[in-house]
Design an enzyme around this catalytic site. Structure first.
Site, short mmCIF file in Angstrom:
data_model
loop_
_atom_site.label_atom_id
_atom_site.label_comp_id
_atom_site.label_asym_id
_atom_site.label_seq_id
_atom_site.Cartn_x
_atom_site.Cartn_y
_atom_site.Cartn_z
N THR A 186 46.68 41.68 23.94
CA THR A 186 46.96 41.07 25.25
C THR A 186 46.83 39.58 25.00
OG1 THR A 186 46.23 43.00 26.49
CG2 THR A 186 45.91 40.92 27.60
N SER B 65 43.39 47.60 35.77
CA SER B 65 43.30 46.69 34.63
C SER B 65 41.88 46.13 34.52
CB SER B 65 44.28 45.54 34.83
OG SER B 65 44.12 44.58 33.82
N SER B 66 41.56 45.59 33.35
CA SER B 66 40.31 44.83 33.19
C SER B 66 40.58 43.34 33.08
CB SER B 66 39.58 45.29 31.92
OG SER B 66 39.29 46.65 32.00
O1 DON Z 1 44.96 45.76 31.60
C1 DON Z 1 44.08 46.07 30.80
O2 DON Z 1 42.91 46.13 31.09
C2 DON Z 1 44.48 46.36 29.37
N1 DON Z 1 45.82 46.85 29.32
C3 DON Z 1 44.30 45.12 28.55
C4 DON Z 1 44.52 45.38 27.10
C5 DON Z 1 43.89 44.38 26.21
O3 DON Z 1 43.28 43.42 26.62
C6 DON Z 1 44.00 44.61 24.78
N2 DON Z 1 43.36 43.53 24.04
N3 DON Z 1 42.77 43.48 23.06
#
Ligand code: DON
Length: 556
Positions: free
Chosen positions: A368, A438-439
């Protein structure tokens, strides 16, 4: 799609050097890639504002950091406009296709059909929000036409850019999935193999898709030629997208959640993210302790116990607020925090299984991206964007260059943890048109002297990273100290206190075990935080990129 340009690579490497810059000039930008930061400044130099710069940075990251975010994914942009003091949360999170349902990934006996279905390939992909959000940002907040702000991204897609070590290492992780899909393989691999170091990645189809978006706005992606290609590719590969899904996708502007921790105003992500609520709940629990006066061991213990309780409520209550009702006021109230605090003991943990309520196990993963922008007038954007796992679902819709997300895995789709070990409840079950929880936690912090903009990728650990950075903001003024801080994390289940090797001394590890914590050092450092700050007295700016990543922060 690859060529070798060693000279370009060397120049870029020089530019990549970790940076934290300090000056009294106009705008601070911190992002995960030097070319994305440069794209933001290019647009500012053409008369754009920070929101135009945010469009340019988002679109450029979609090209130069395809592992982390992209047109096939979604994200959140927390924005503040100084002229009318307006703060809004732009929710461009992906939505479940209309044909999706709670049993999409399980059979009639409730057994998972194939654990990879929500992670790899077309059926893992939800309806993208990023293109609609870029159009929305440009139309409602920007000064320049969308086409102008997309120009740097189109250029990098067409001309290519030198891939870095971060790209190559994530590509290696996901190569087996990418190999399964010819359109993805042709773009990201070379004859089915990993590209060499310093290879140049050109993405001509993606340049054409961005160009459609630039020329036709929404319709350039959600209708006409690009939509036809997306639908054909997804349906051929067993996905369930329809024309209506693309036509119906809408960005939502929401009120952010706002709270206070010991004189710091926190503005952060509301649902469909869990980020702001979990962050504020943990801070409210902690606000009754004067952490600065406690020894480090007690601080770690209390912060962990606050994380445990706040993440427990994530699992129990949180989902898309357009679909489920969330007791936000209660979760953020001082009385509720006092109740949770009363169960915290100084001399022992409360095992997670003793916290009440029914959750279905679920988990998180991959990559992300986050960027932060602020100008000397206080206009600002905190944006966290995602396609979920590194390189999303690994599936490029043929002829579009668009790598689709695997965000469907962020729903609770079965009894058991998701890709990040997260569990959840009915509030986060799949429903047609629903956003998956989501986080991601794009956040503003403000006290009497400073306004900060920050956030990070990192799956379920995002919220605990922003929590630790907020506590560090309370102590230290330099953004570099917030982003480089050693990290630890507890997410209720699994009942484990994870930590970066540098976070605890051996003595602290022993003492924490003595209090009943189950400790686990993470295999690698984690997160990639980017922060920017405006010092109110002097109107000066500063910015920092996480030394763990390859980002670039500067002030110009
Ligand atoms: O929205 C979310 O919480 C996840 N899809 C975020 C994924 C993420 O941060 C991956 N990173 N290392």
């Amino acid at each position: 799609m690859f060529k070798k340009y060693t000279l370009v690579a060397l120049l870029l490497l020089g530019f990549i050097a970790q940076a934290s810059a300090n000056s009294s000039v106009k705008t601070a930008i911190a992002s995960a890639h030097p070319l994305a930061t440069a794209a933001g400044f290019e647009i500012i130099s053409q008369g754009g504002n920070v929101f135009d710069a945010a469009v340019a940075v988002s679109a450029t990251l979609a090209v130069v950091e395809p592992s982390g975010s992209g047109l096939g994914g979604g994200g959140y942009w927390l924005v503040h406009r100084a002229s009318d003091n307006k703060t809004r949360f732009i929710d461009g999170r992906e939505k479940a296709p209309l044909a999706a349902h709670k049993d999409l990934y399980v059979d009639s006996a409730g057994q998972v059909i194939n654990p990879r279905l929500s992670l790899d390939g077309a059926k893992a992909a939800a309806i993208p929000g990023l293109p609609a959000a870029l159009v929305h940002l440009a139309e409602h907040y920007g000064k320049l036409p969308l086409a102008r702000s997309l120009a740097p991204a189109i250029r990098h897609a067409r001309n290519g850019f030198v891939v870095g070590a971060h790209h190559l290492s994530l590509l290696k992780n996901r190569a087996n999935v990418i190999k399964q899909f010819p359109a993805s393989r042709d773009i990201f691999l070379v004859k089915g193999q990993l590209p060499e170091h310093f290879a140049v990645l050109r993405q001509v189809d993606l340049a054409n898709t961005l160009n459609q978006l630039a020329r036709h706005g929404r319709a350039g992606f959600y209708a006409n030629e690009v939509a036809d290609k997306l639908l054909t590719a997804v349906q051929r590969a067993g996905g369930i997208w329809t024309t209506e899904d693309l036509q119906n996708y809408q960005v939502v502007e929401r009120e952010p959640v706002v709270g206070n921790y010991r004189g710091i105003k926190i503005t952060s992500a509301p649902p469909s993210s869990a980020g702001g609520i979990v962050l504020l709940e943990a801070l409210t629990i902690l606000s009754a302790y004067d952490l600065a006066k406690l020894d480090k061991l007690t601080q770690i213990h209390l912060i962990t116990e606050a994380m445990r309780r706040a993440y427990h409520d994530r699992a129990l209550y949180l989902g898309d607020s357009d679909f489920v009702s969330i007791p936000v006021q209660r979760l953020l109230s001082n009385d509720y925090a006092a109740g949770l605090r009363s169960s915290i003991r100084m001399d022992a943990v409360l095992p997670s299984k003793q916290l009440s309520g029914d959750v279905l196990p679920d988990s998180e993963g991959g990559h992300t991206t986050h960027f932060s922008i602020i100008d000397a007038e206080g206009n600002r954007v905190a944006a966290t964007l995602s396609i979920n796992f590194p390189f999303g679902s690994g599936f490029v819709a043929s002829g579009t260059g668009v790598l689709l997300n695997d965000e469907m895995d962020d729903f609770v789709s079965h009894a058991g943890p998701n890709g990040y070990g997260l569990v959840g409840s009915a509030a986060n079950m799949i429903a047609p048109g629903k956003r998956m929880l989501s986080s991601m936690t794009p956040t503003f912090l403000e006290d009497d002297k400073r306004i900060a903009v920050l956030g990070t990728p990192g799956g379920s650990r995002i919220i605990s990273m922003v929590l630790l950075a907020t506590l560090e903001f309370a102590k230290a003024t330099s953004p570099m100290s917030w982003v480089k801080l050693p990290r630890f994390h507890h997410q209720y289940l699994p009942d484990v206190l994870e930590y970066e090797n540098t976070a605890f001394t051996q003595q602290e590890v022993v003492a924490l075990k003595g209090l009943g914590h189950s400790l686990q050092a993470t295999a690698n450092p984690y997160g990639n935080m980017h922060a920017a700050v405006l010092y109110k007295d002097t109107h000066t700016l500063n910015a920092a990129s996480d030394p763990r990543g390859e980002g670039f922060a500067t002030v110009k």
